[in-house]
Design an enzyme around this catalytic site. Structure first.
Site, PDB file in Angstrom:
ATOM      1  N   ARG A  57       0.724  -1.113  -0.044  1.00 37.35           N
ATOM      2  CA  ARG A  57       0.131  -0.007   0.030  1.00 37.35           C
ATOM      3  C   ARG A  57       1.008   1.244   0.112  1.00 37.35           C
ATOM      4  O   ARG A  57       2.040   1.245   0.705  1.00 37.35           O
ATOM      5  CB  ARG A  57      -1.026  -0.007   1.138  1.00 37.35           C
ATOM      6  CG  ARG A  57      -2.197  -0.805   1.307  1.00 37.35           C
ATOM      7  CD  ARG A  57      -3.025  -0.464   0.157  1.00 37.35           C
ATOM      8  NE  ARG A  57      -4.267  -1.273   0.080  1.00 37.35           N
ATOM      9  CZ  ARG A  57      -4.380  -2.216  -0.696  1.00 37.35           C
ATOM     10  NH1 ARG A  57      -3.629  -2.590  -1.427  1.00 37.35           N
ATOM     11  NH2 ARG A  57      -5.548  -3.016  -0.693  1.00 37.35           N
ATOM     12  N   GLU A 116      -3.269   7.470  -4.183  1.00 33.57           N
ATOM     13  CA  GLU A 116      -3.746   6.951  -5.400  1.00 33.57           C
ATOM     14  C   GLU A 116      -5.080   7.607  -5.724  1.00 33.57           C
ATOM     15  O   GLU A 116      -5.930   7.764  -4.759  1.00 33.57           O
ATOM     16  CB  GLU A 116      -4.036   5.487  -5.059  1.00 33.57           C
ATOM     17  CG  GLU A 116      -3.213   4.631  -6.233  1.00 33.57           C
ATOM     18  CD  GLU A 116      -3.305   3.070  -5.813  1.00 33.57           C
ATOM     19  OE1 GLU A 116      -2.305   2.899  -4.755  1.00 33.57           O
ATOM     20  OE2 GLU A 116      -4.191   2.468  -6.214  1.00 33.57           O
ATOM     21  N   HIS A 174      -1.287   0.131  -9.957  1.00 31.26           N
ATOM     22  CA  HIS A 174      -1.874  -0.684  -8.913  1.00 31.26           C
ATOM     23  C   HIS A 174      -2.205  -1.940  -9.915  1.00 31.26           C
ATOM     24  O   HIS A 174      -3.567  -2.298  -9.857  1.00 31.26           O
ATOM     25  CB  HIS A 174      -2.945  -0.119  -8.387  1.00 31.26           C
ATOM     26  CG  HIS A 174      -3.110  -0.852  -6.891  1.00 31.26           C
ATOM     27  ND1 HIS A 174      -3.627  -0.181  -5.842  1.00 31.26           N
ATOM     28  CD2 HIS A 174      -3.207  -2.205  -6.833  1.00 31.26           C
ATOM     29  CE1 HIS A 174      -3.968  -1.099  -4.934  1.00 31.26           C
ATOM     30  NE2 HIS A 174      -3.752  -2.354  -5.308  1.00 31.26           N
TER      31      HIS A 174
HETATM   32  C1  GLV Z   1      -5.194  -4.986  -3.888  1.00 31.94           C
HETATM   33  O1  GLV Z   1      -4.366  -4.209  -3.383  1.00 31.94           O
HETATM   34  C2  GLV Z   1      -5.728  -5.901  -2.638  1.00 31.94           C
HETATM   35  O2  GLV Z   1      -5.411  -5.571  -1.656  1.00 31.94           O
HETATM   36  O3  GLV Z   1      -6.216  -6.992  -2.913  1.00 31.94           O
END
Ligand code: GLV
Length: 319
Positions: A238, A267, A285
């Site tokens: 993250r 983001e 992402h």
């Molecule tokens: C994606 O970022 C997830 O946490 O599944």
């Protein structure tokens, strides 16, 4: 029949599965649902299937009402969900661990390779139309063989990344809240160390810990300065685990050699300081972005919601 609200577009198979038993209201817009629309739609819902782009907090839970039983997140990370607020309201929250482990580890390894071998730079060079030619010293990167990978957060994705890196000849050290299965540690030849040591000895640091107050800016200016100046940082976890402005400065000033990012602090915005730098690879992402993985995630979330709505234990509750 219960009412289930799905907050964004998910694979049709999962919608059909939910529809076979319940009244499903699935957001179909090309853009994310607005907060206002979401608050309006969840009213009276018994279940919510949420995407990581939607914040599930006390306001949203209260807008749904006291009949709400389950929030099934279609993601392994659940920093978008206020879990204590769910617990206070006896709402069960679930996530989708396991099914996206390999896809995300693949992206972590892709970023490791792209950053260390300067693949983004090479790609941009060709597309720029600039002249180039093979040369003994042209676009030299660094090899992975015999180098050390430091895995921060040795859960399923961290382990899967370590397994791939080992196949590329890397040594593994890791930092984790808990000891991992000794058989896996042995298979990977992985040694558990404190974060300070990991930062000091790793040639590549890959982040795989969950995001929360304990990991906010876990990697900031001080930690970047503690890394080797030849080292690389990779983040597929993250964004806010890394102080993005500090990372941009460190990359610009040669404090570390390079980075590969799949996630960002704010983001979908990306720190302007990063955009002009050649020594950072930037992906939008994509960790779990395969057809197979997204389908498996949506099916698992649907199964979790269905289980709770029929009074059973879901397969992957958030503990
Ligand atoms: C994606 O970022 C997830 O946490 O599944």
């Amino acid at each position: 029949m219960s009412r289930v609200v799905v907050t964004g577009r998910i694979p049709e198979a999962a919608i059909e599965k939910l529809r076979a038993e319940h009244d499903v209201d699935a957001w179909q817009g090309p853009e994310s649902i607005s907060r206002e629309e979401l608050l309006r739609r969840v009213a009276g819902a018994d279940g919510i299937v949420s995407l990581l782009t939607e914040r599930v907090d006390a306001e949203l839970l209260d807008a749904a009402g006291p009949q709400l039983k389950v929030v099934a997140n279609v993601a392994v990370g659940y920093d978008n969900i206020d879990v204590p607020a769910c617990t206070e309201r006896s709402v069960i929250a679930t996530n989708t661990p396991g099914v996206l482990t390999d896809a995300t580890a693949d992206i972590a390894l892709s970023l490791i390779l792209m950053a260390t071998r300067r693949l983004g730079e090479g790609e941009r060079l060709i597309r720029s139309g600039e002249a180039w030619k093979w040369g003994m010293f042209f676009l030299l990167g660094s090899s992975l063989q015999g180098k050390t990978l430091g895995v921060v957060g040795m859960g399923g994705i961290g382990q899967a990344t370590a397994r791939r890196a080992k196949a590329f000849g890397m040594e593994i050290v890791y930092q984790s809240r808990s000891e991992i299965d000794p058989a896996i540690a042995e298979e990977l030849g992985a040694r558990r160390v404190e974060l300070d040591e990991l930062l000091a000895i790793s040639d590549v640091v890959s982040l795989h810990c969950p995001y929360g107050p304990a990991t906010h800016h876990l990697i900031g200016a001080e930690q970047l300065a503690a890394m080797k100046d030849s080292a690389f940082l990779v983040n597929t976890a993250r964004g806010p685990i890394v102080d993005e402005a500090a990372l941009a400065s460190a990359l610009r000033d040669g404090v570390i050699a390079g980075a590969g990012l799949d996630v960002y602090e704010k983001e979908p915005q990306v720190d302007f300081g990063l955009l002009g730098l050649d020594n950072v690879v930037l992906l939008p992402h994509l960790g779990s972005a395969t057809v197979e993985t997204r389908t498996a995630m949506a099916m698992l979330a649907a199964d979790n919601a269905l289980a709770v709505l029929s009074g059973e234990r879901p397969a992957t509750p958030i503990r």
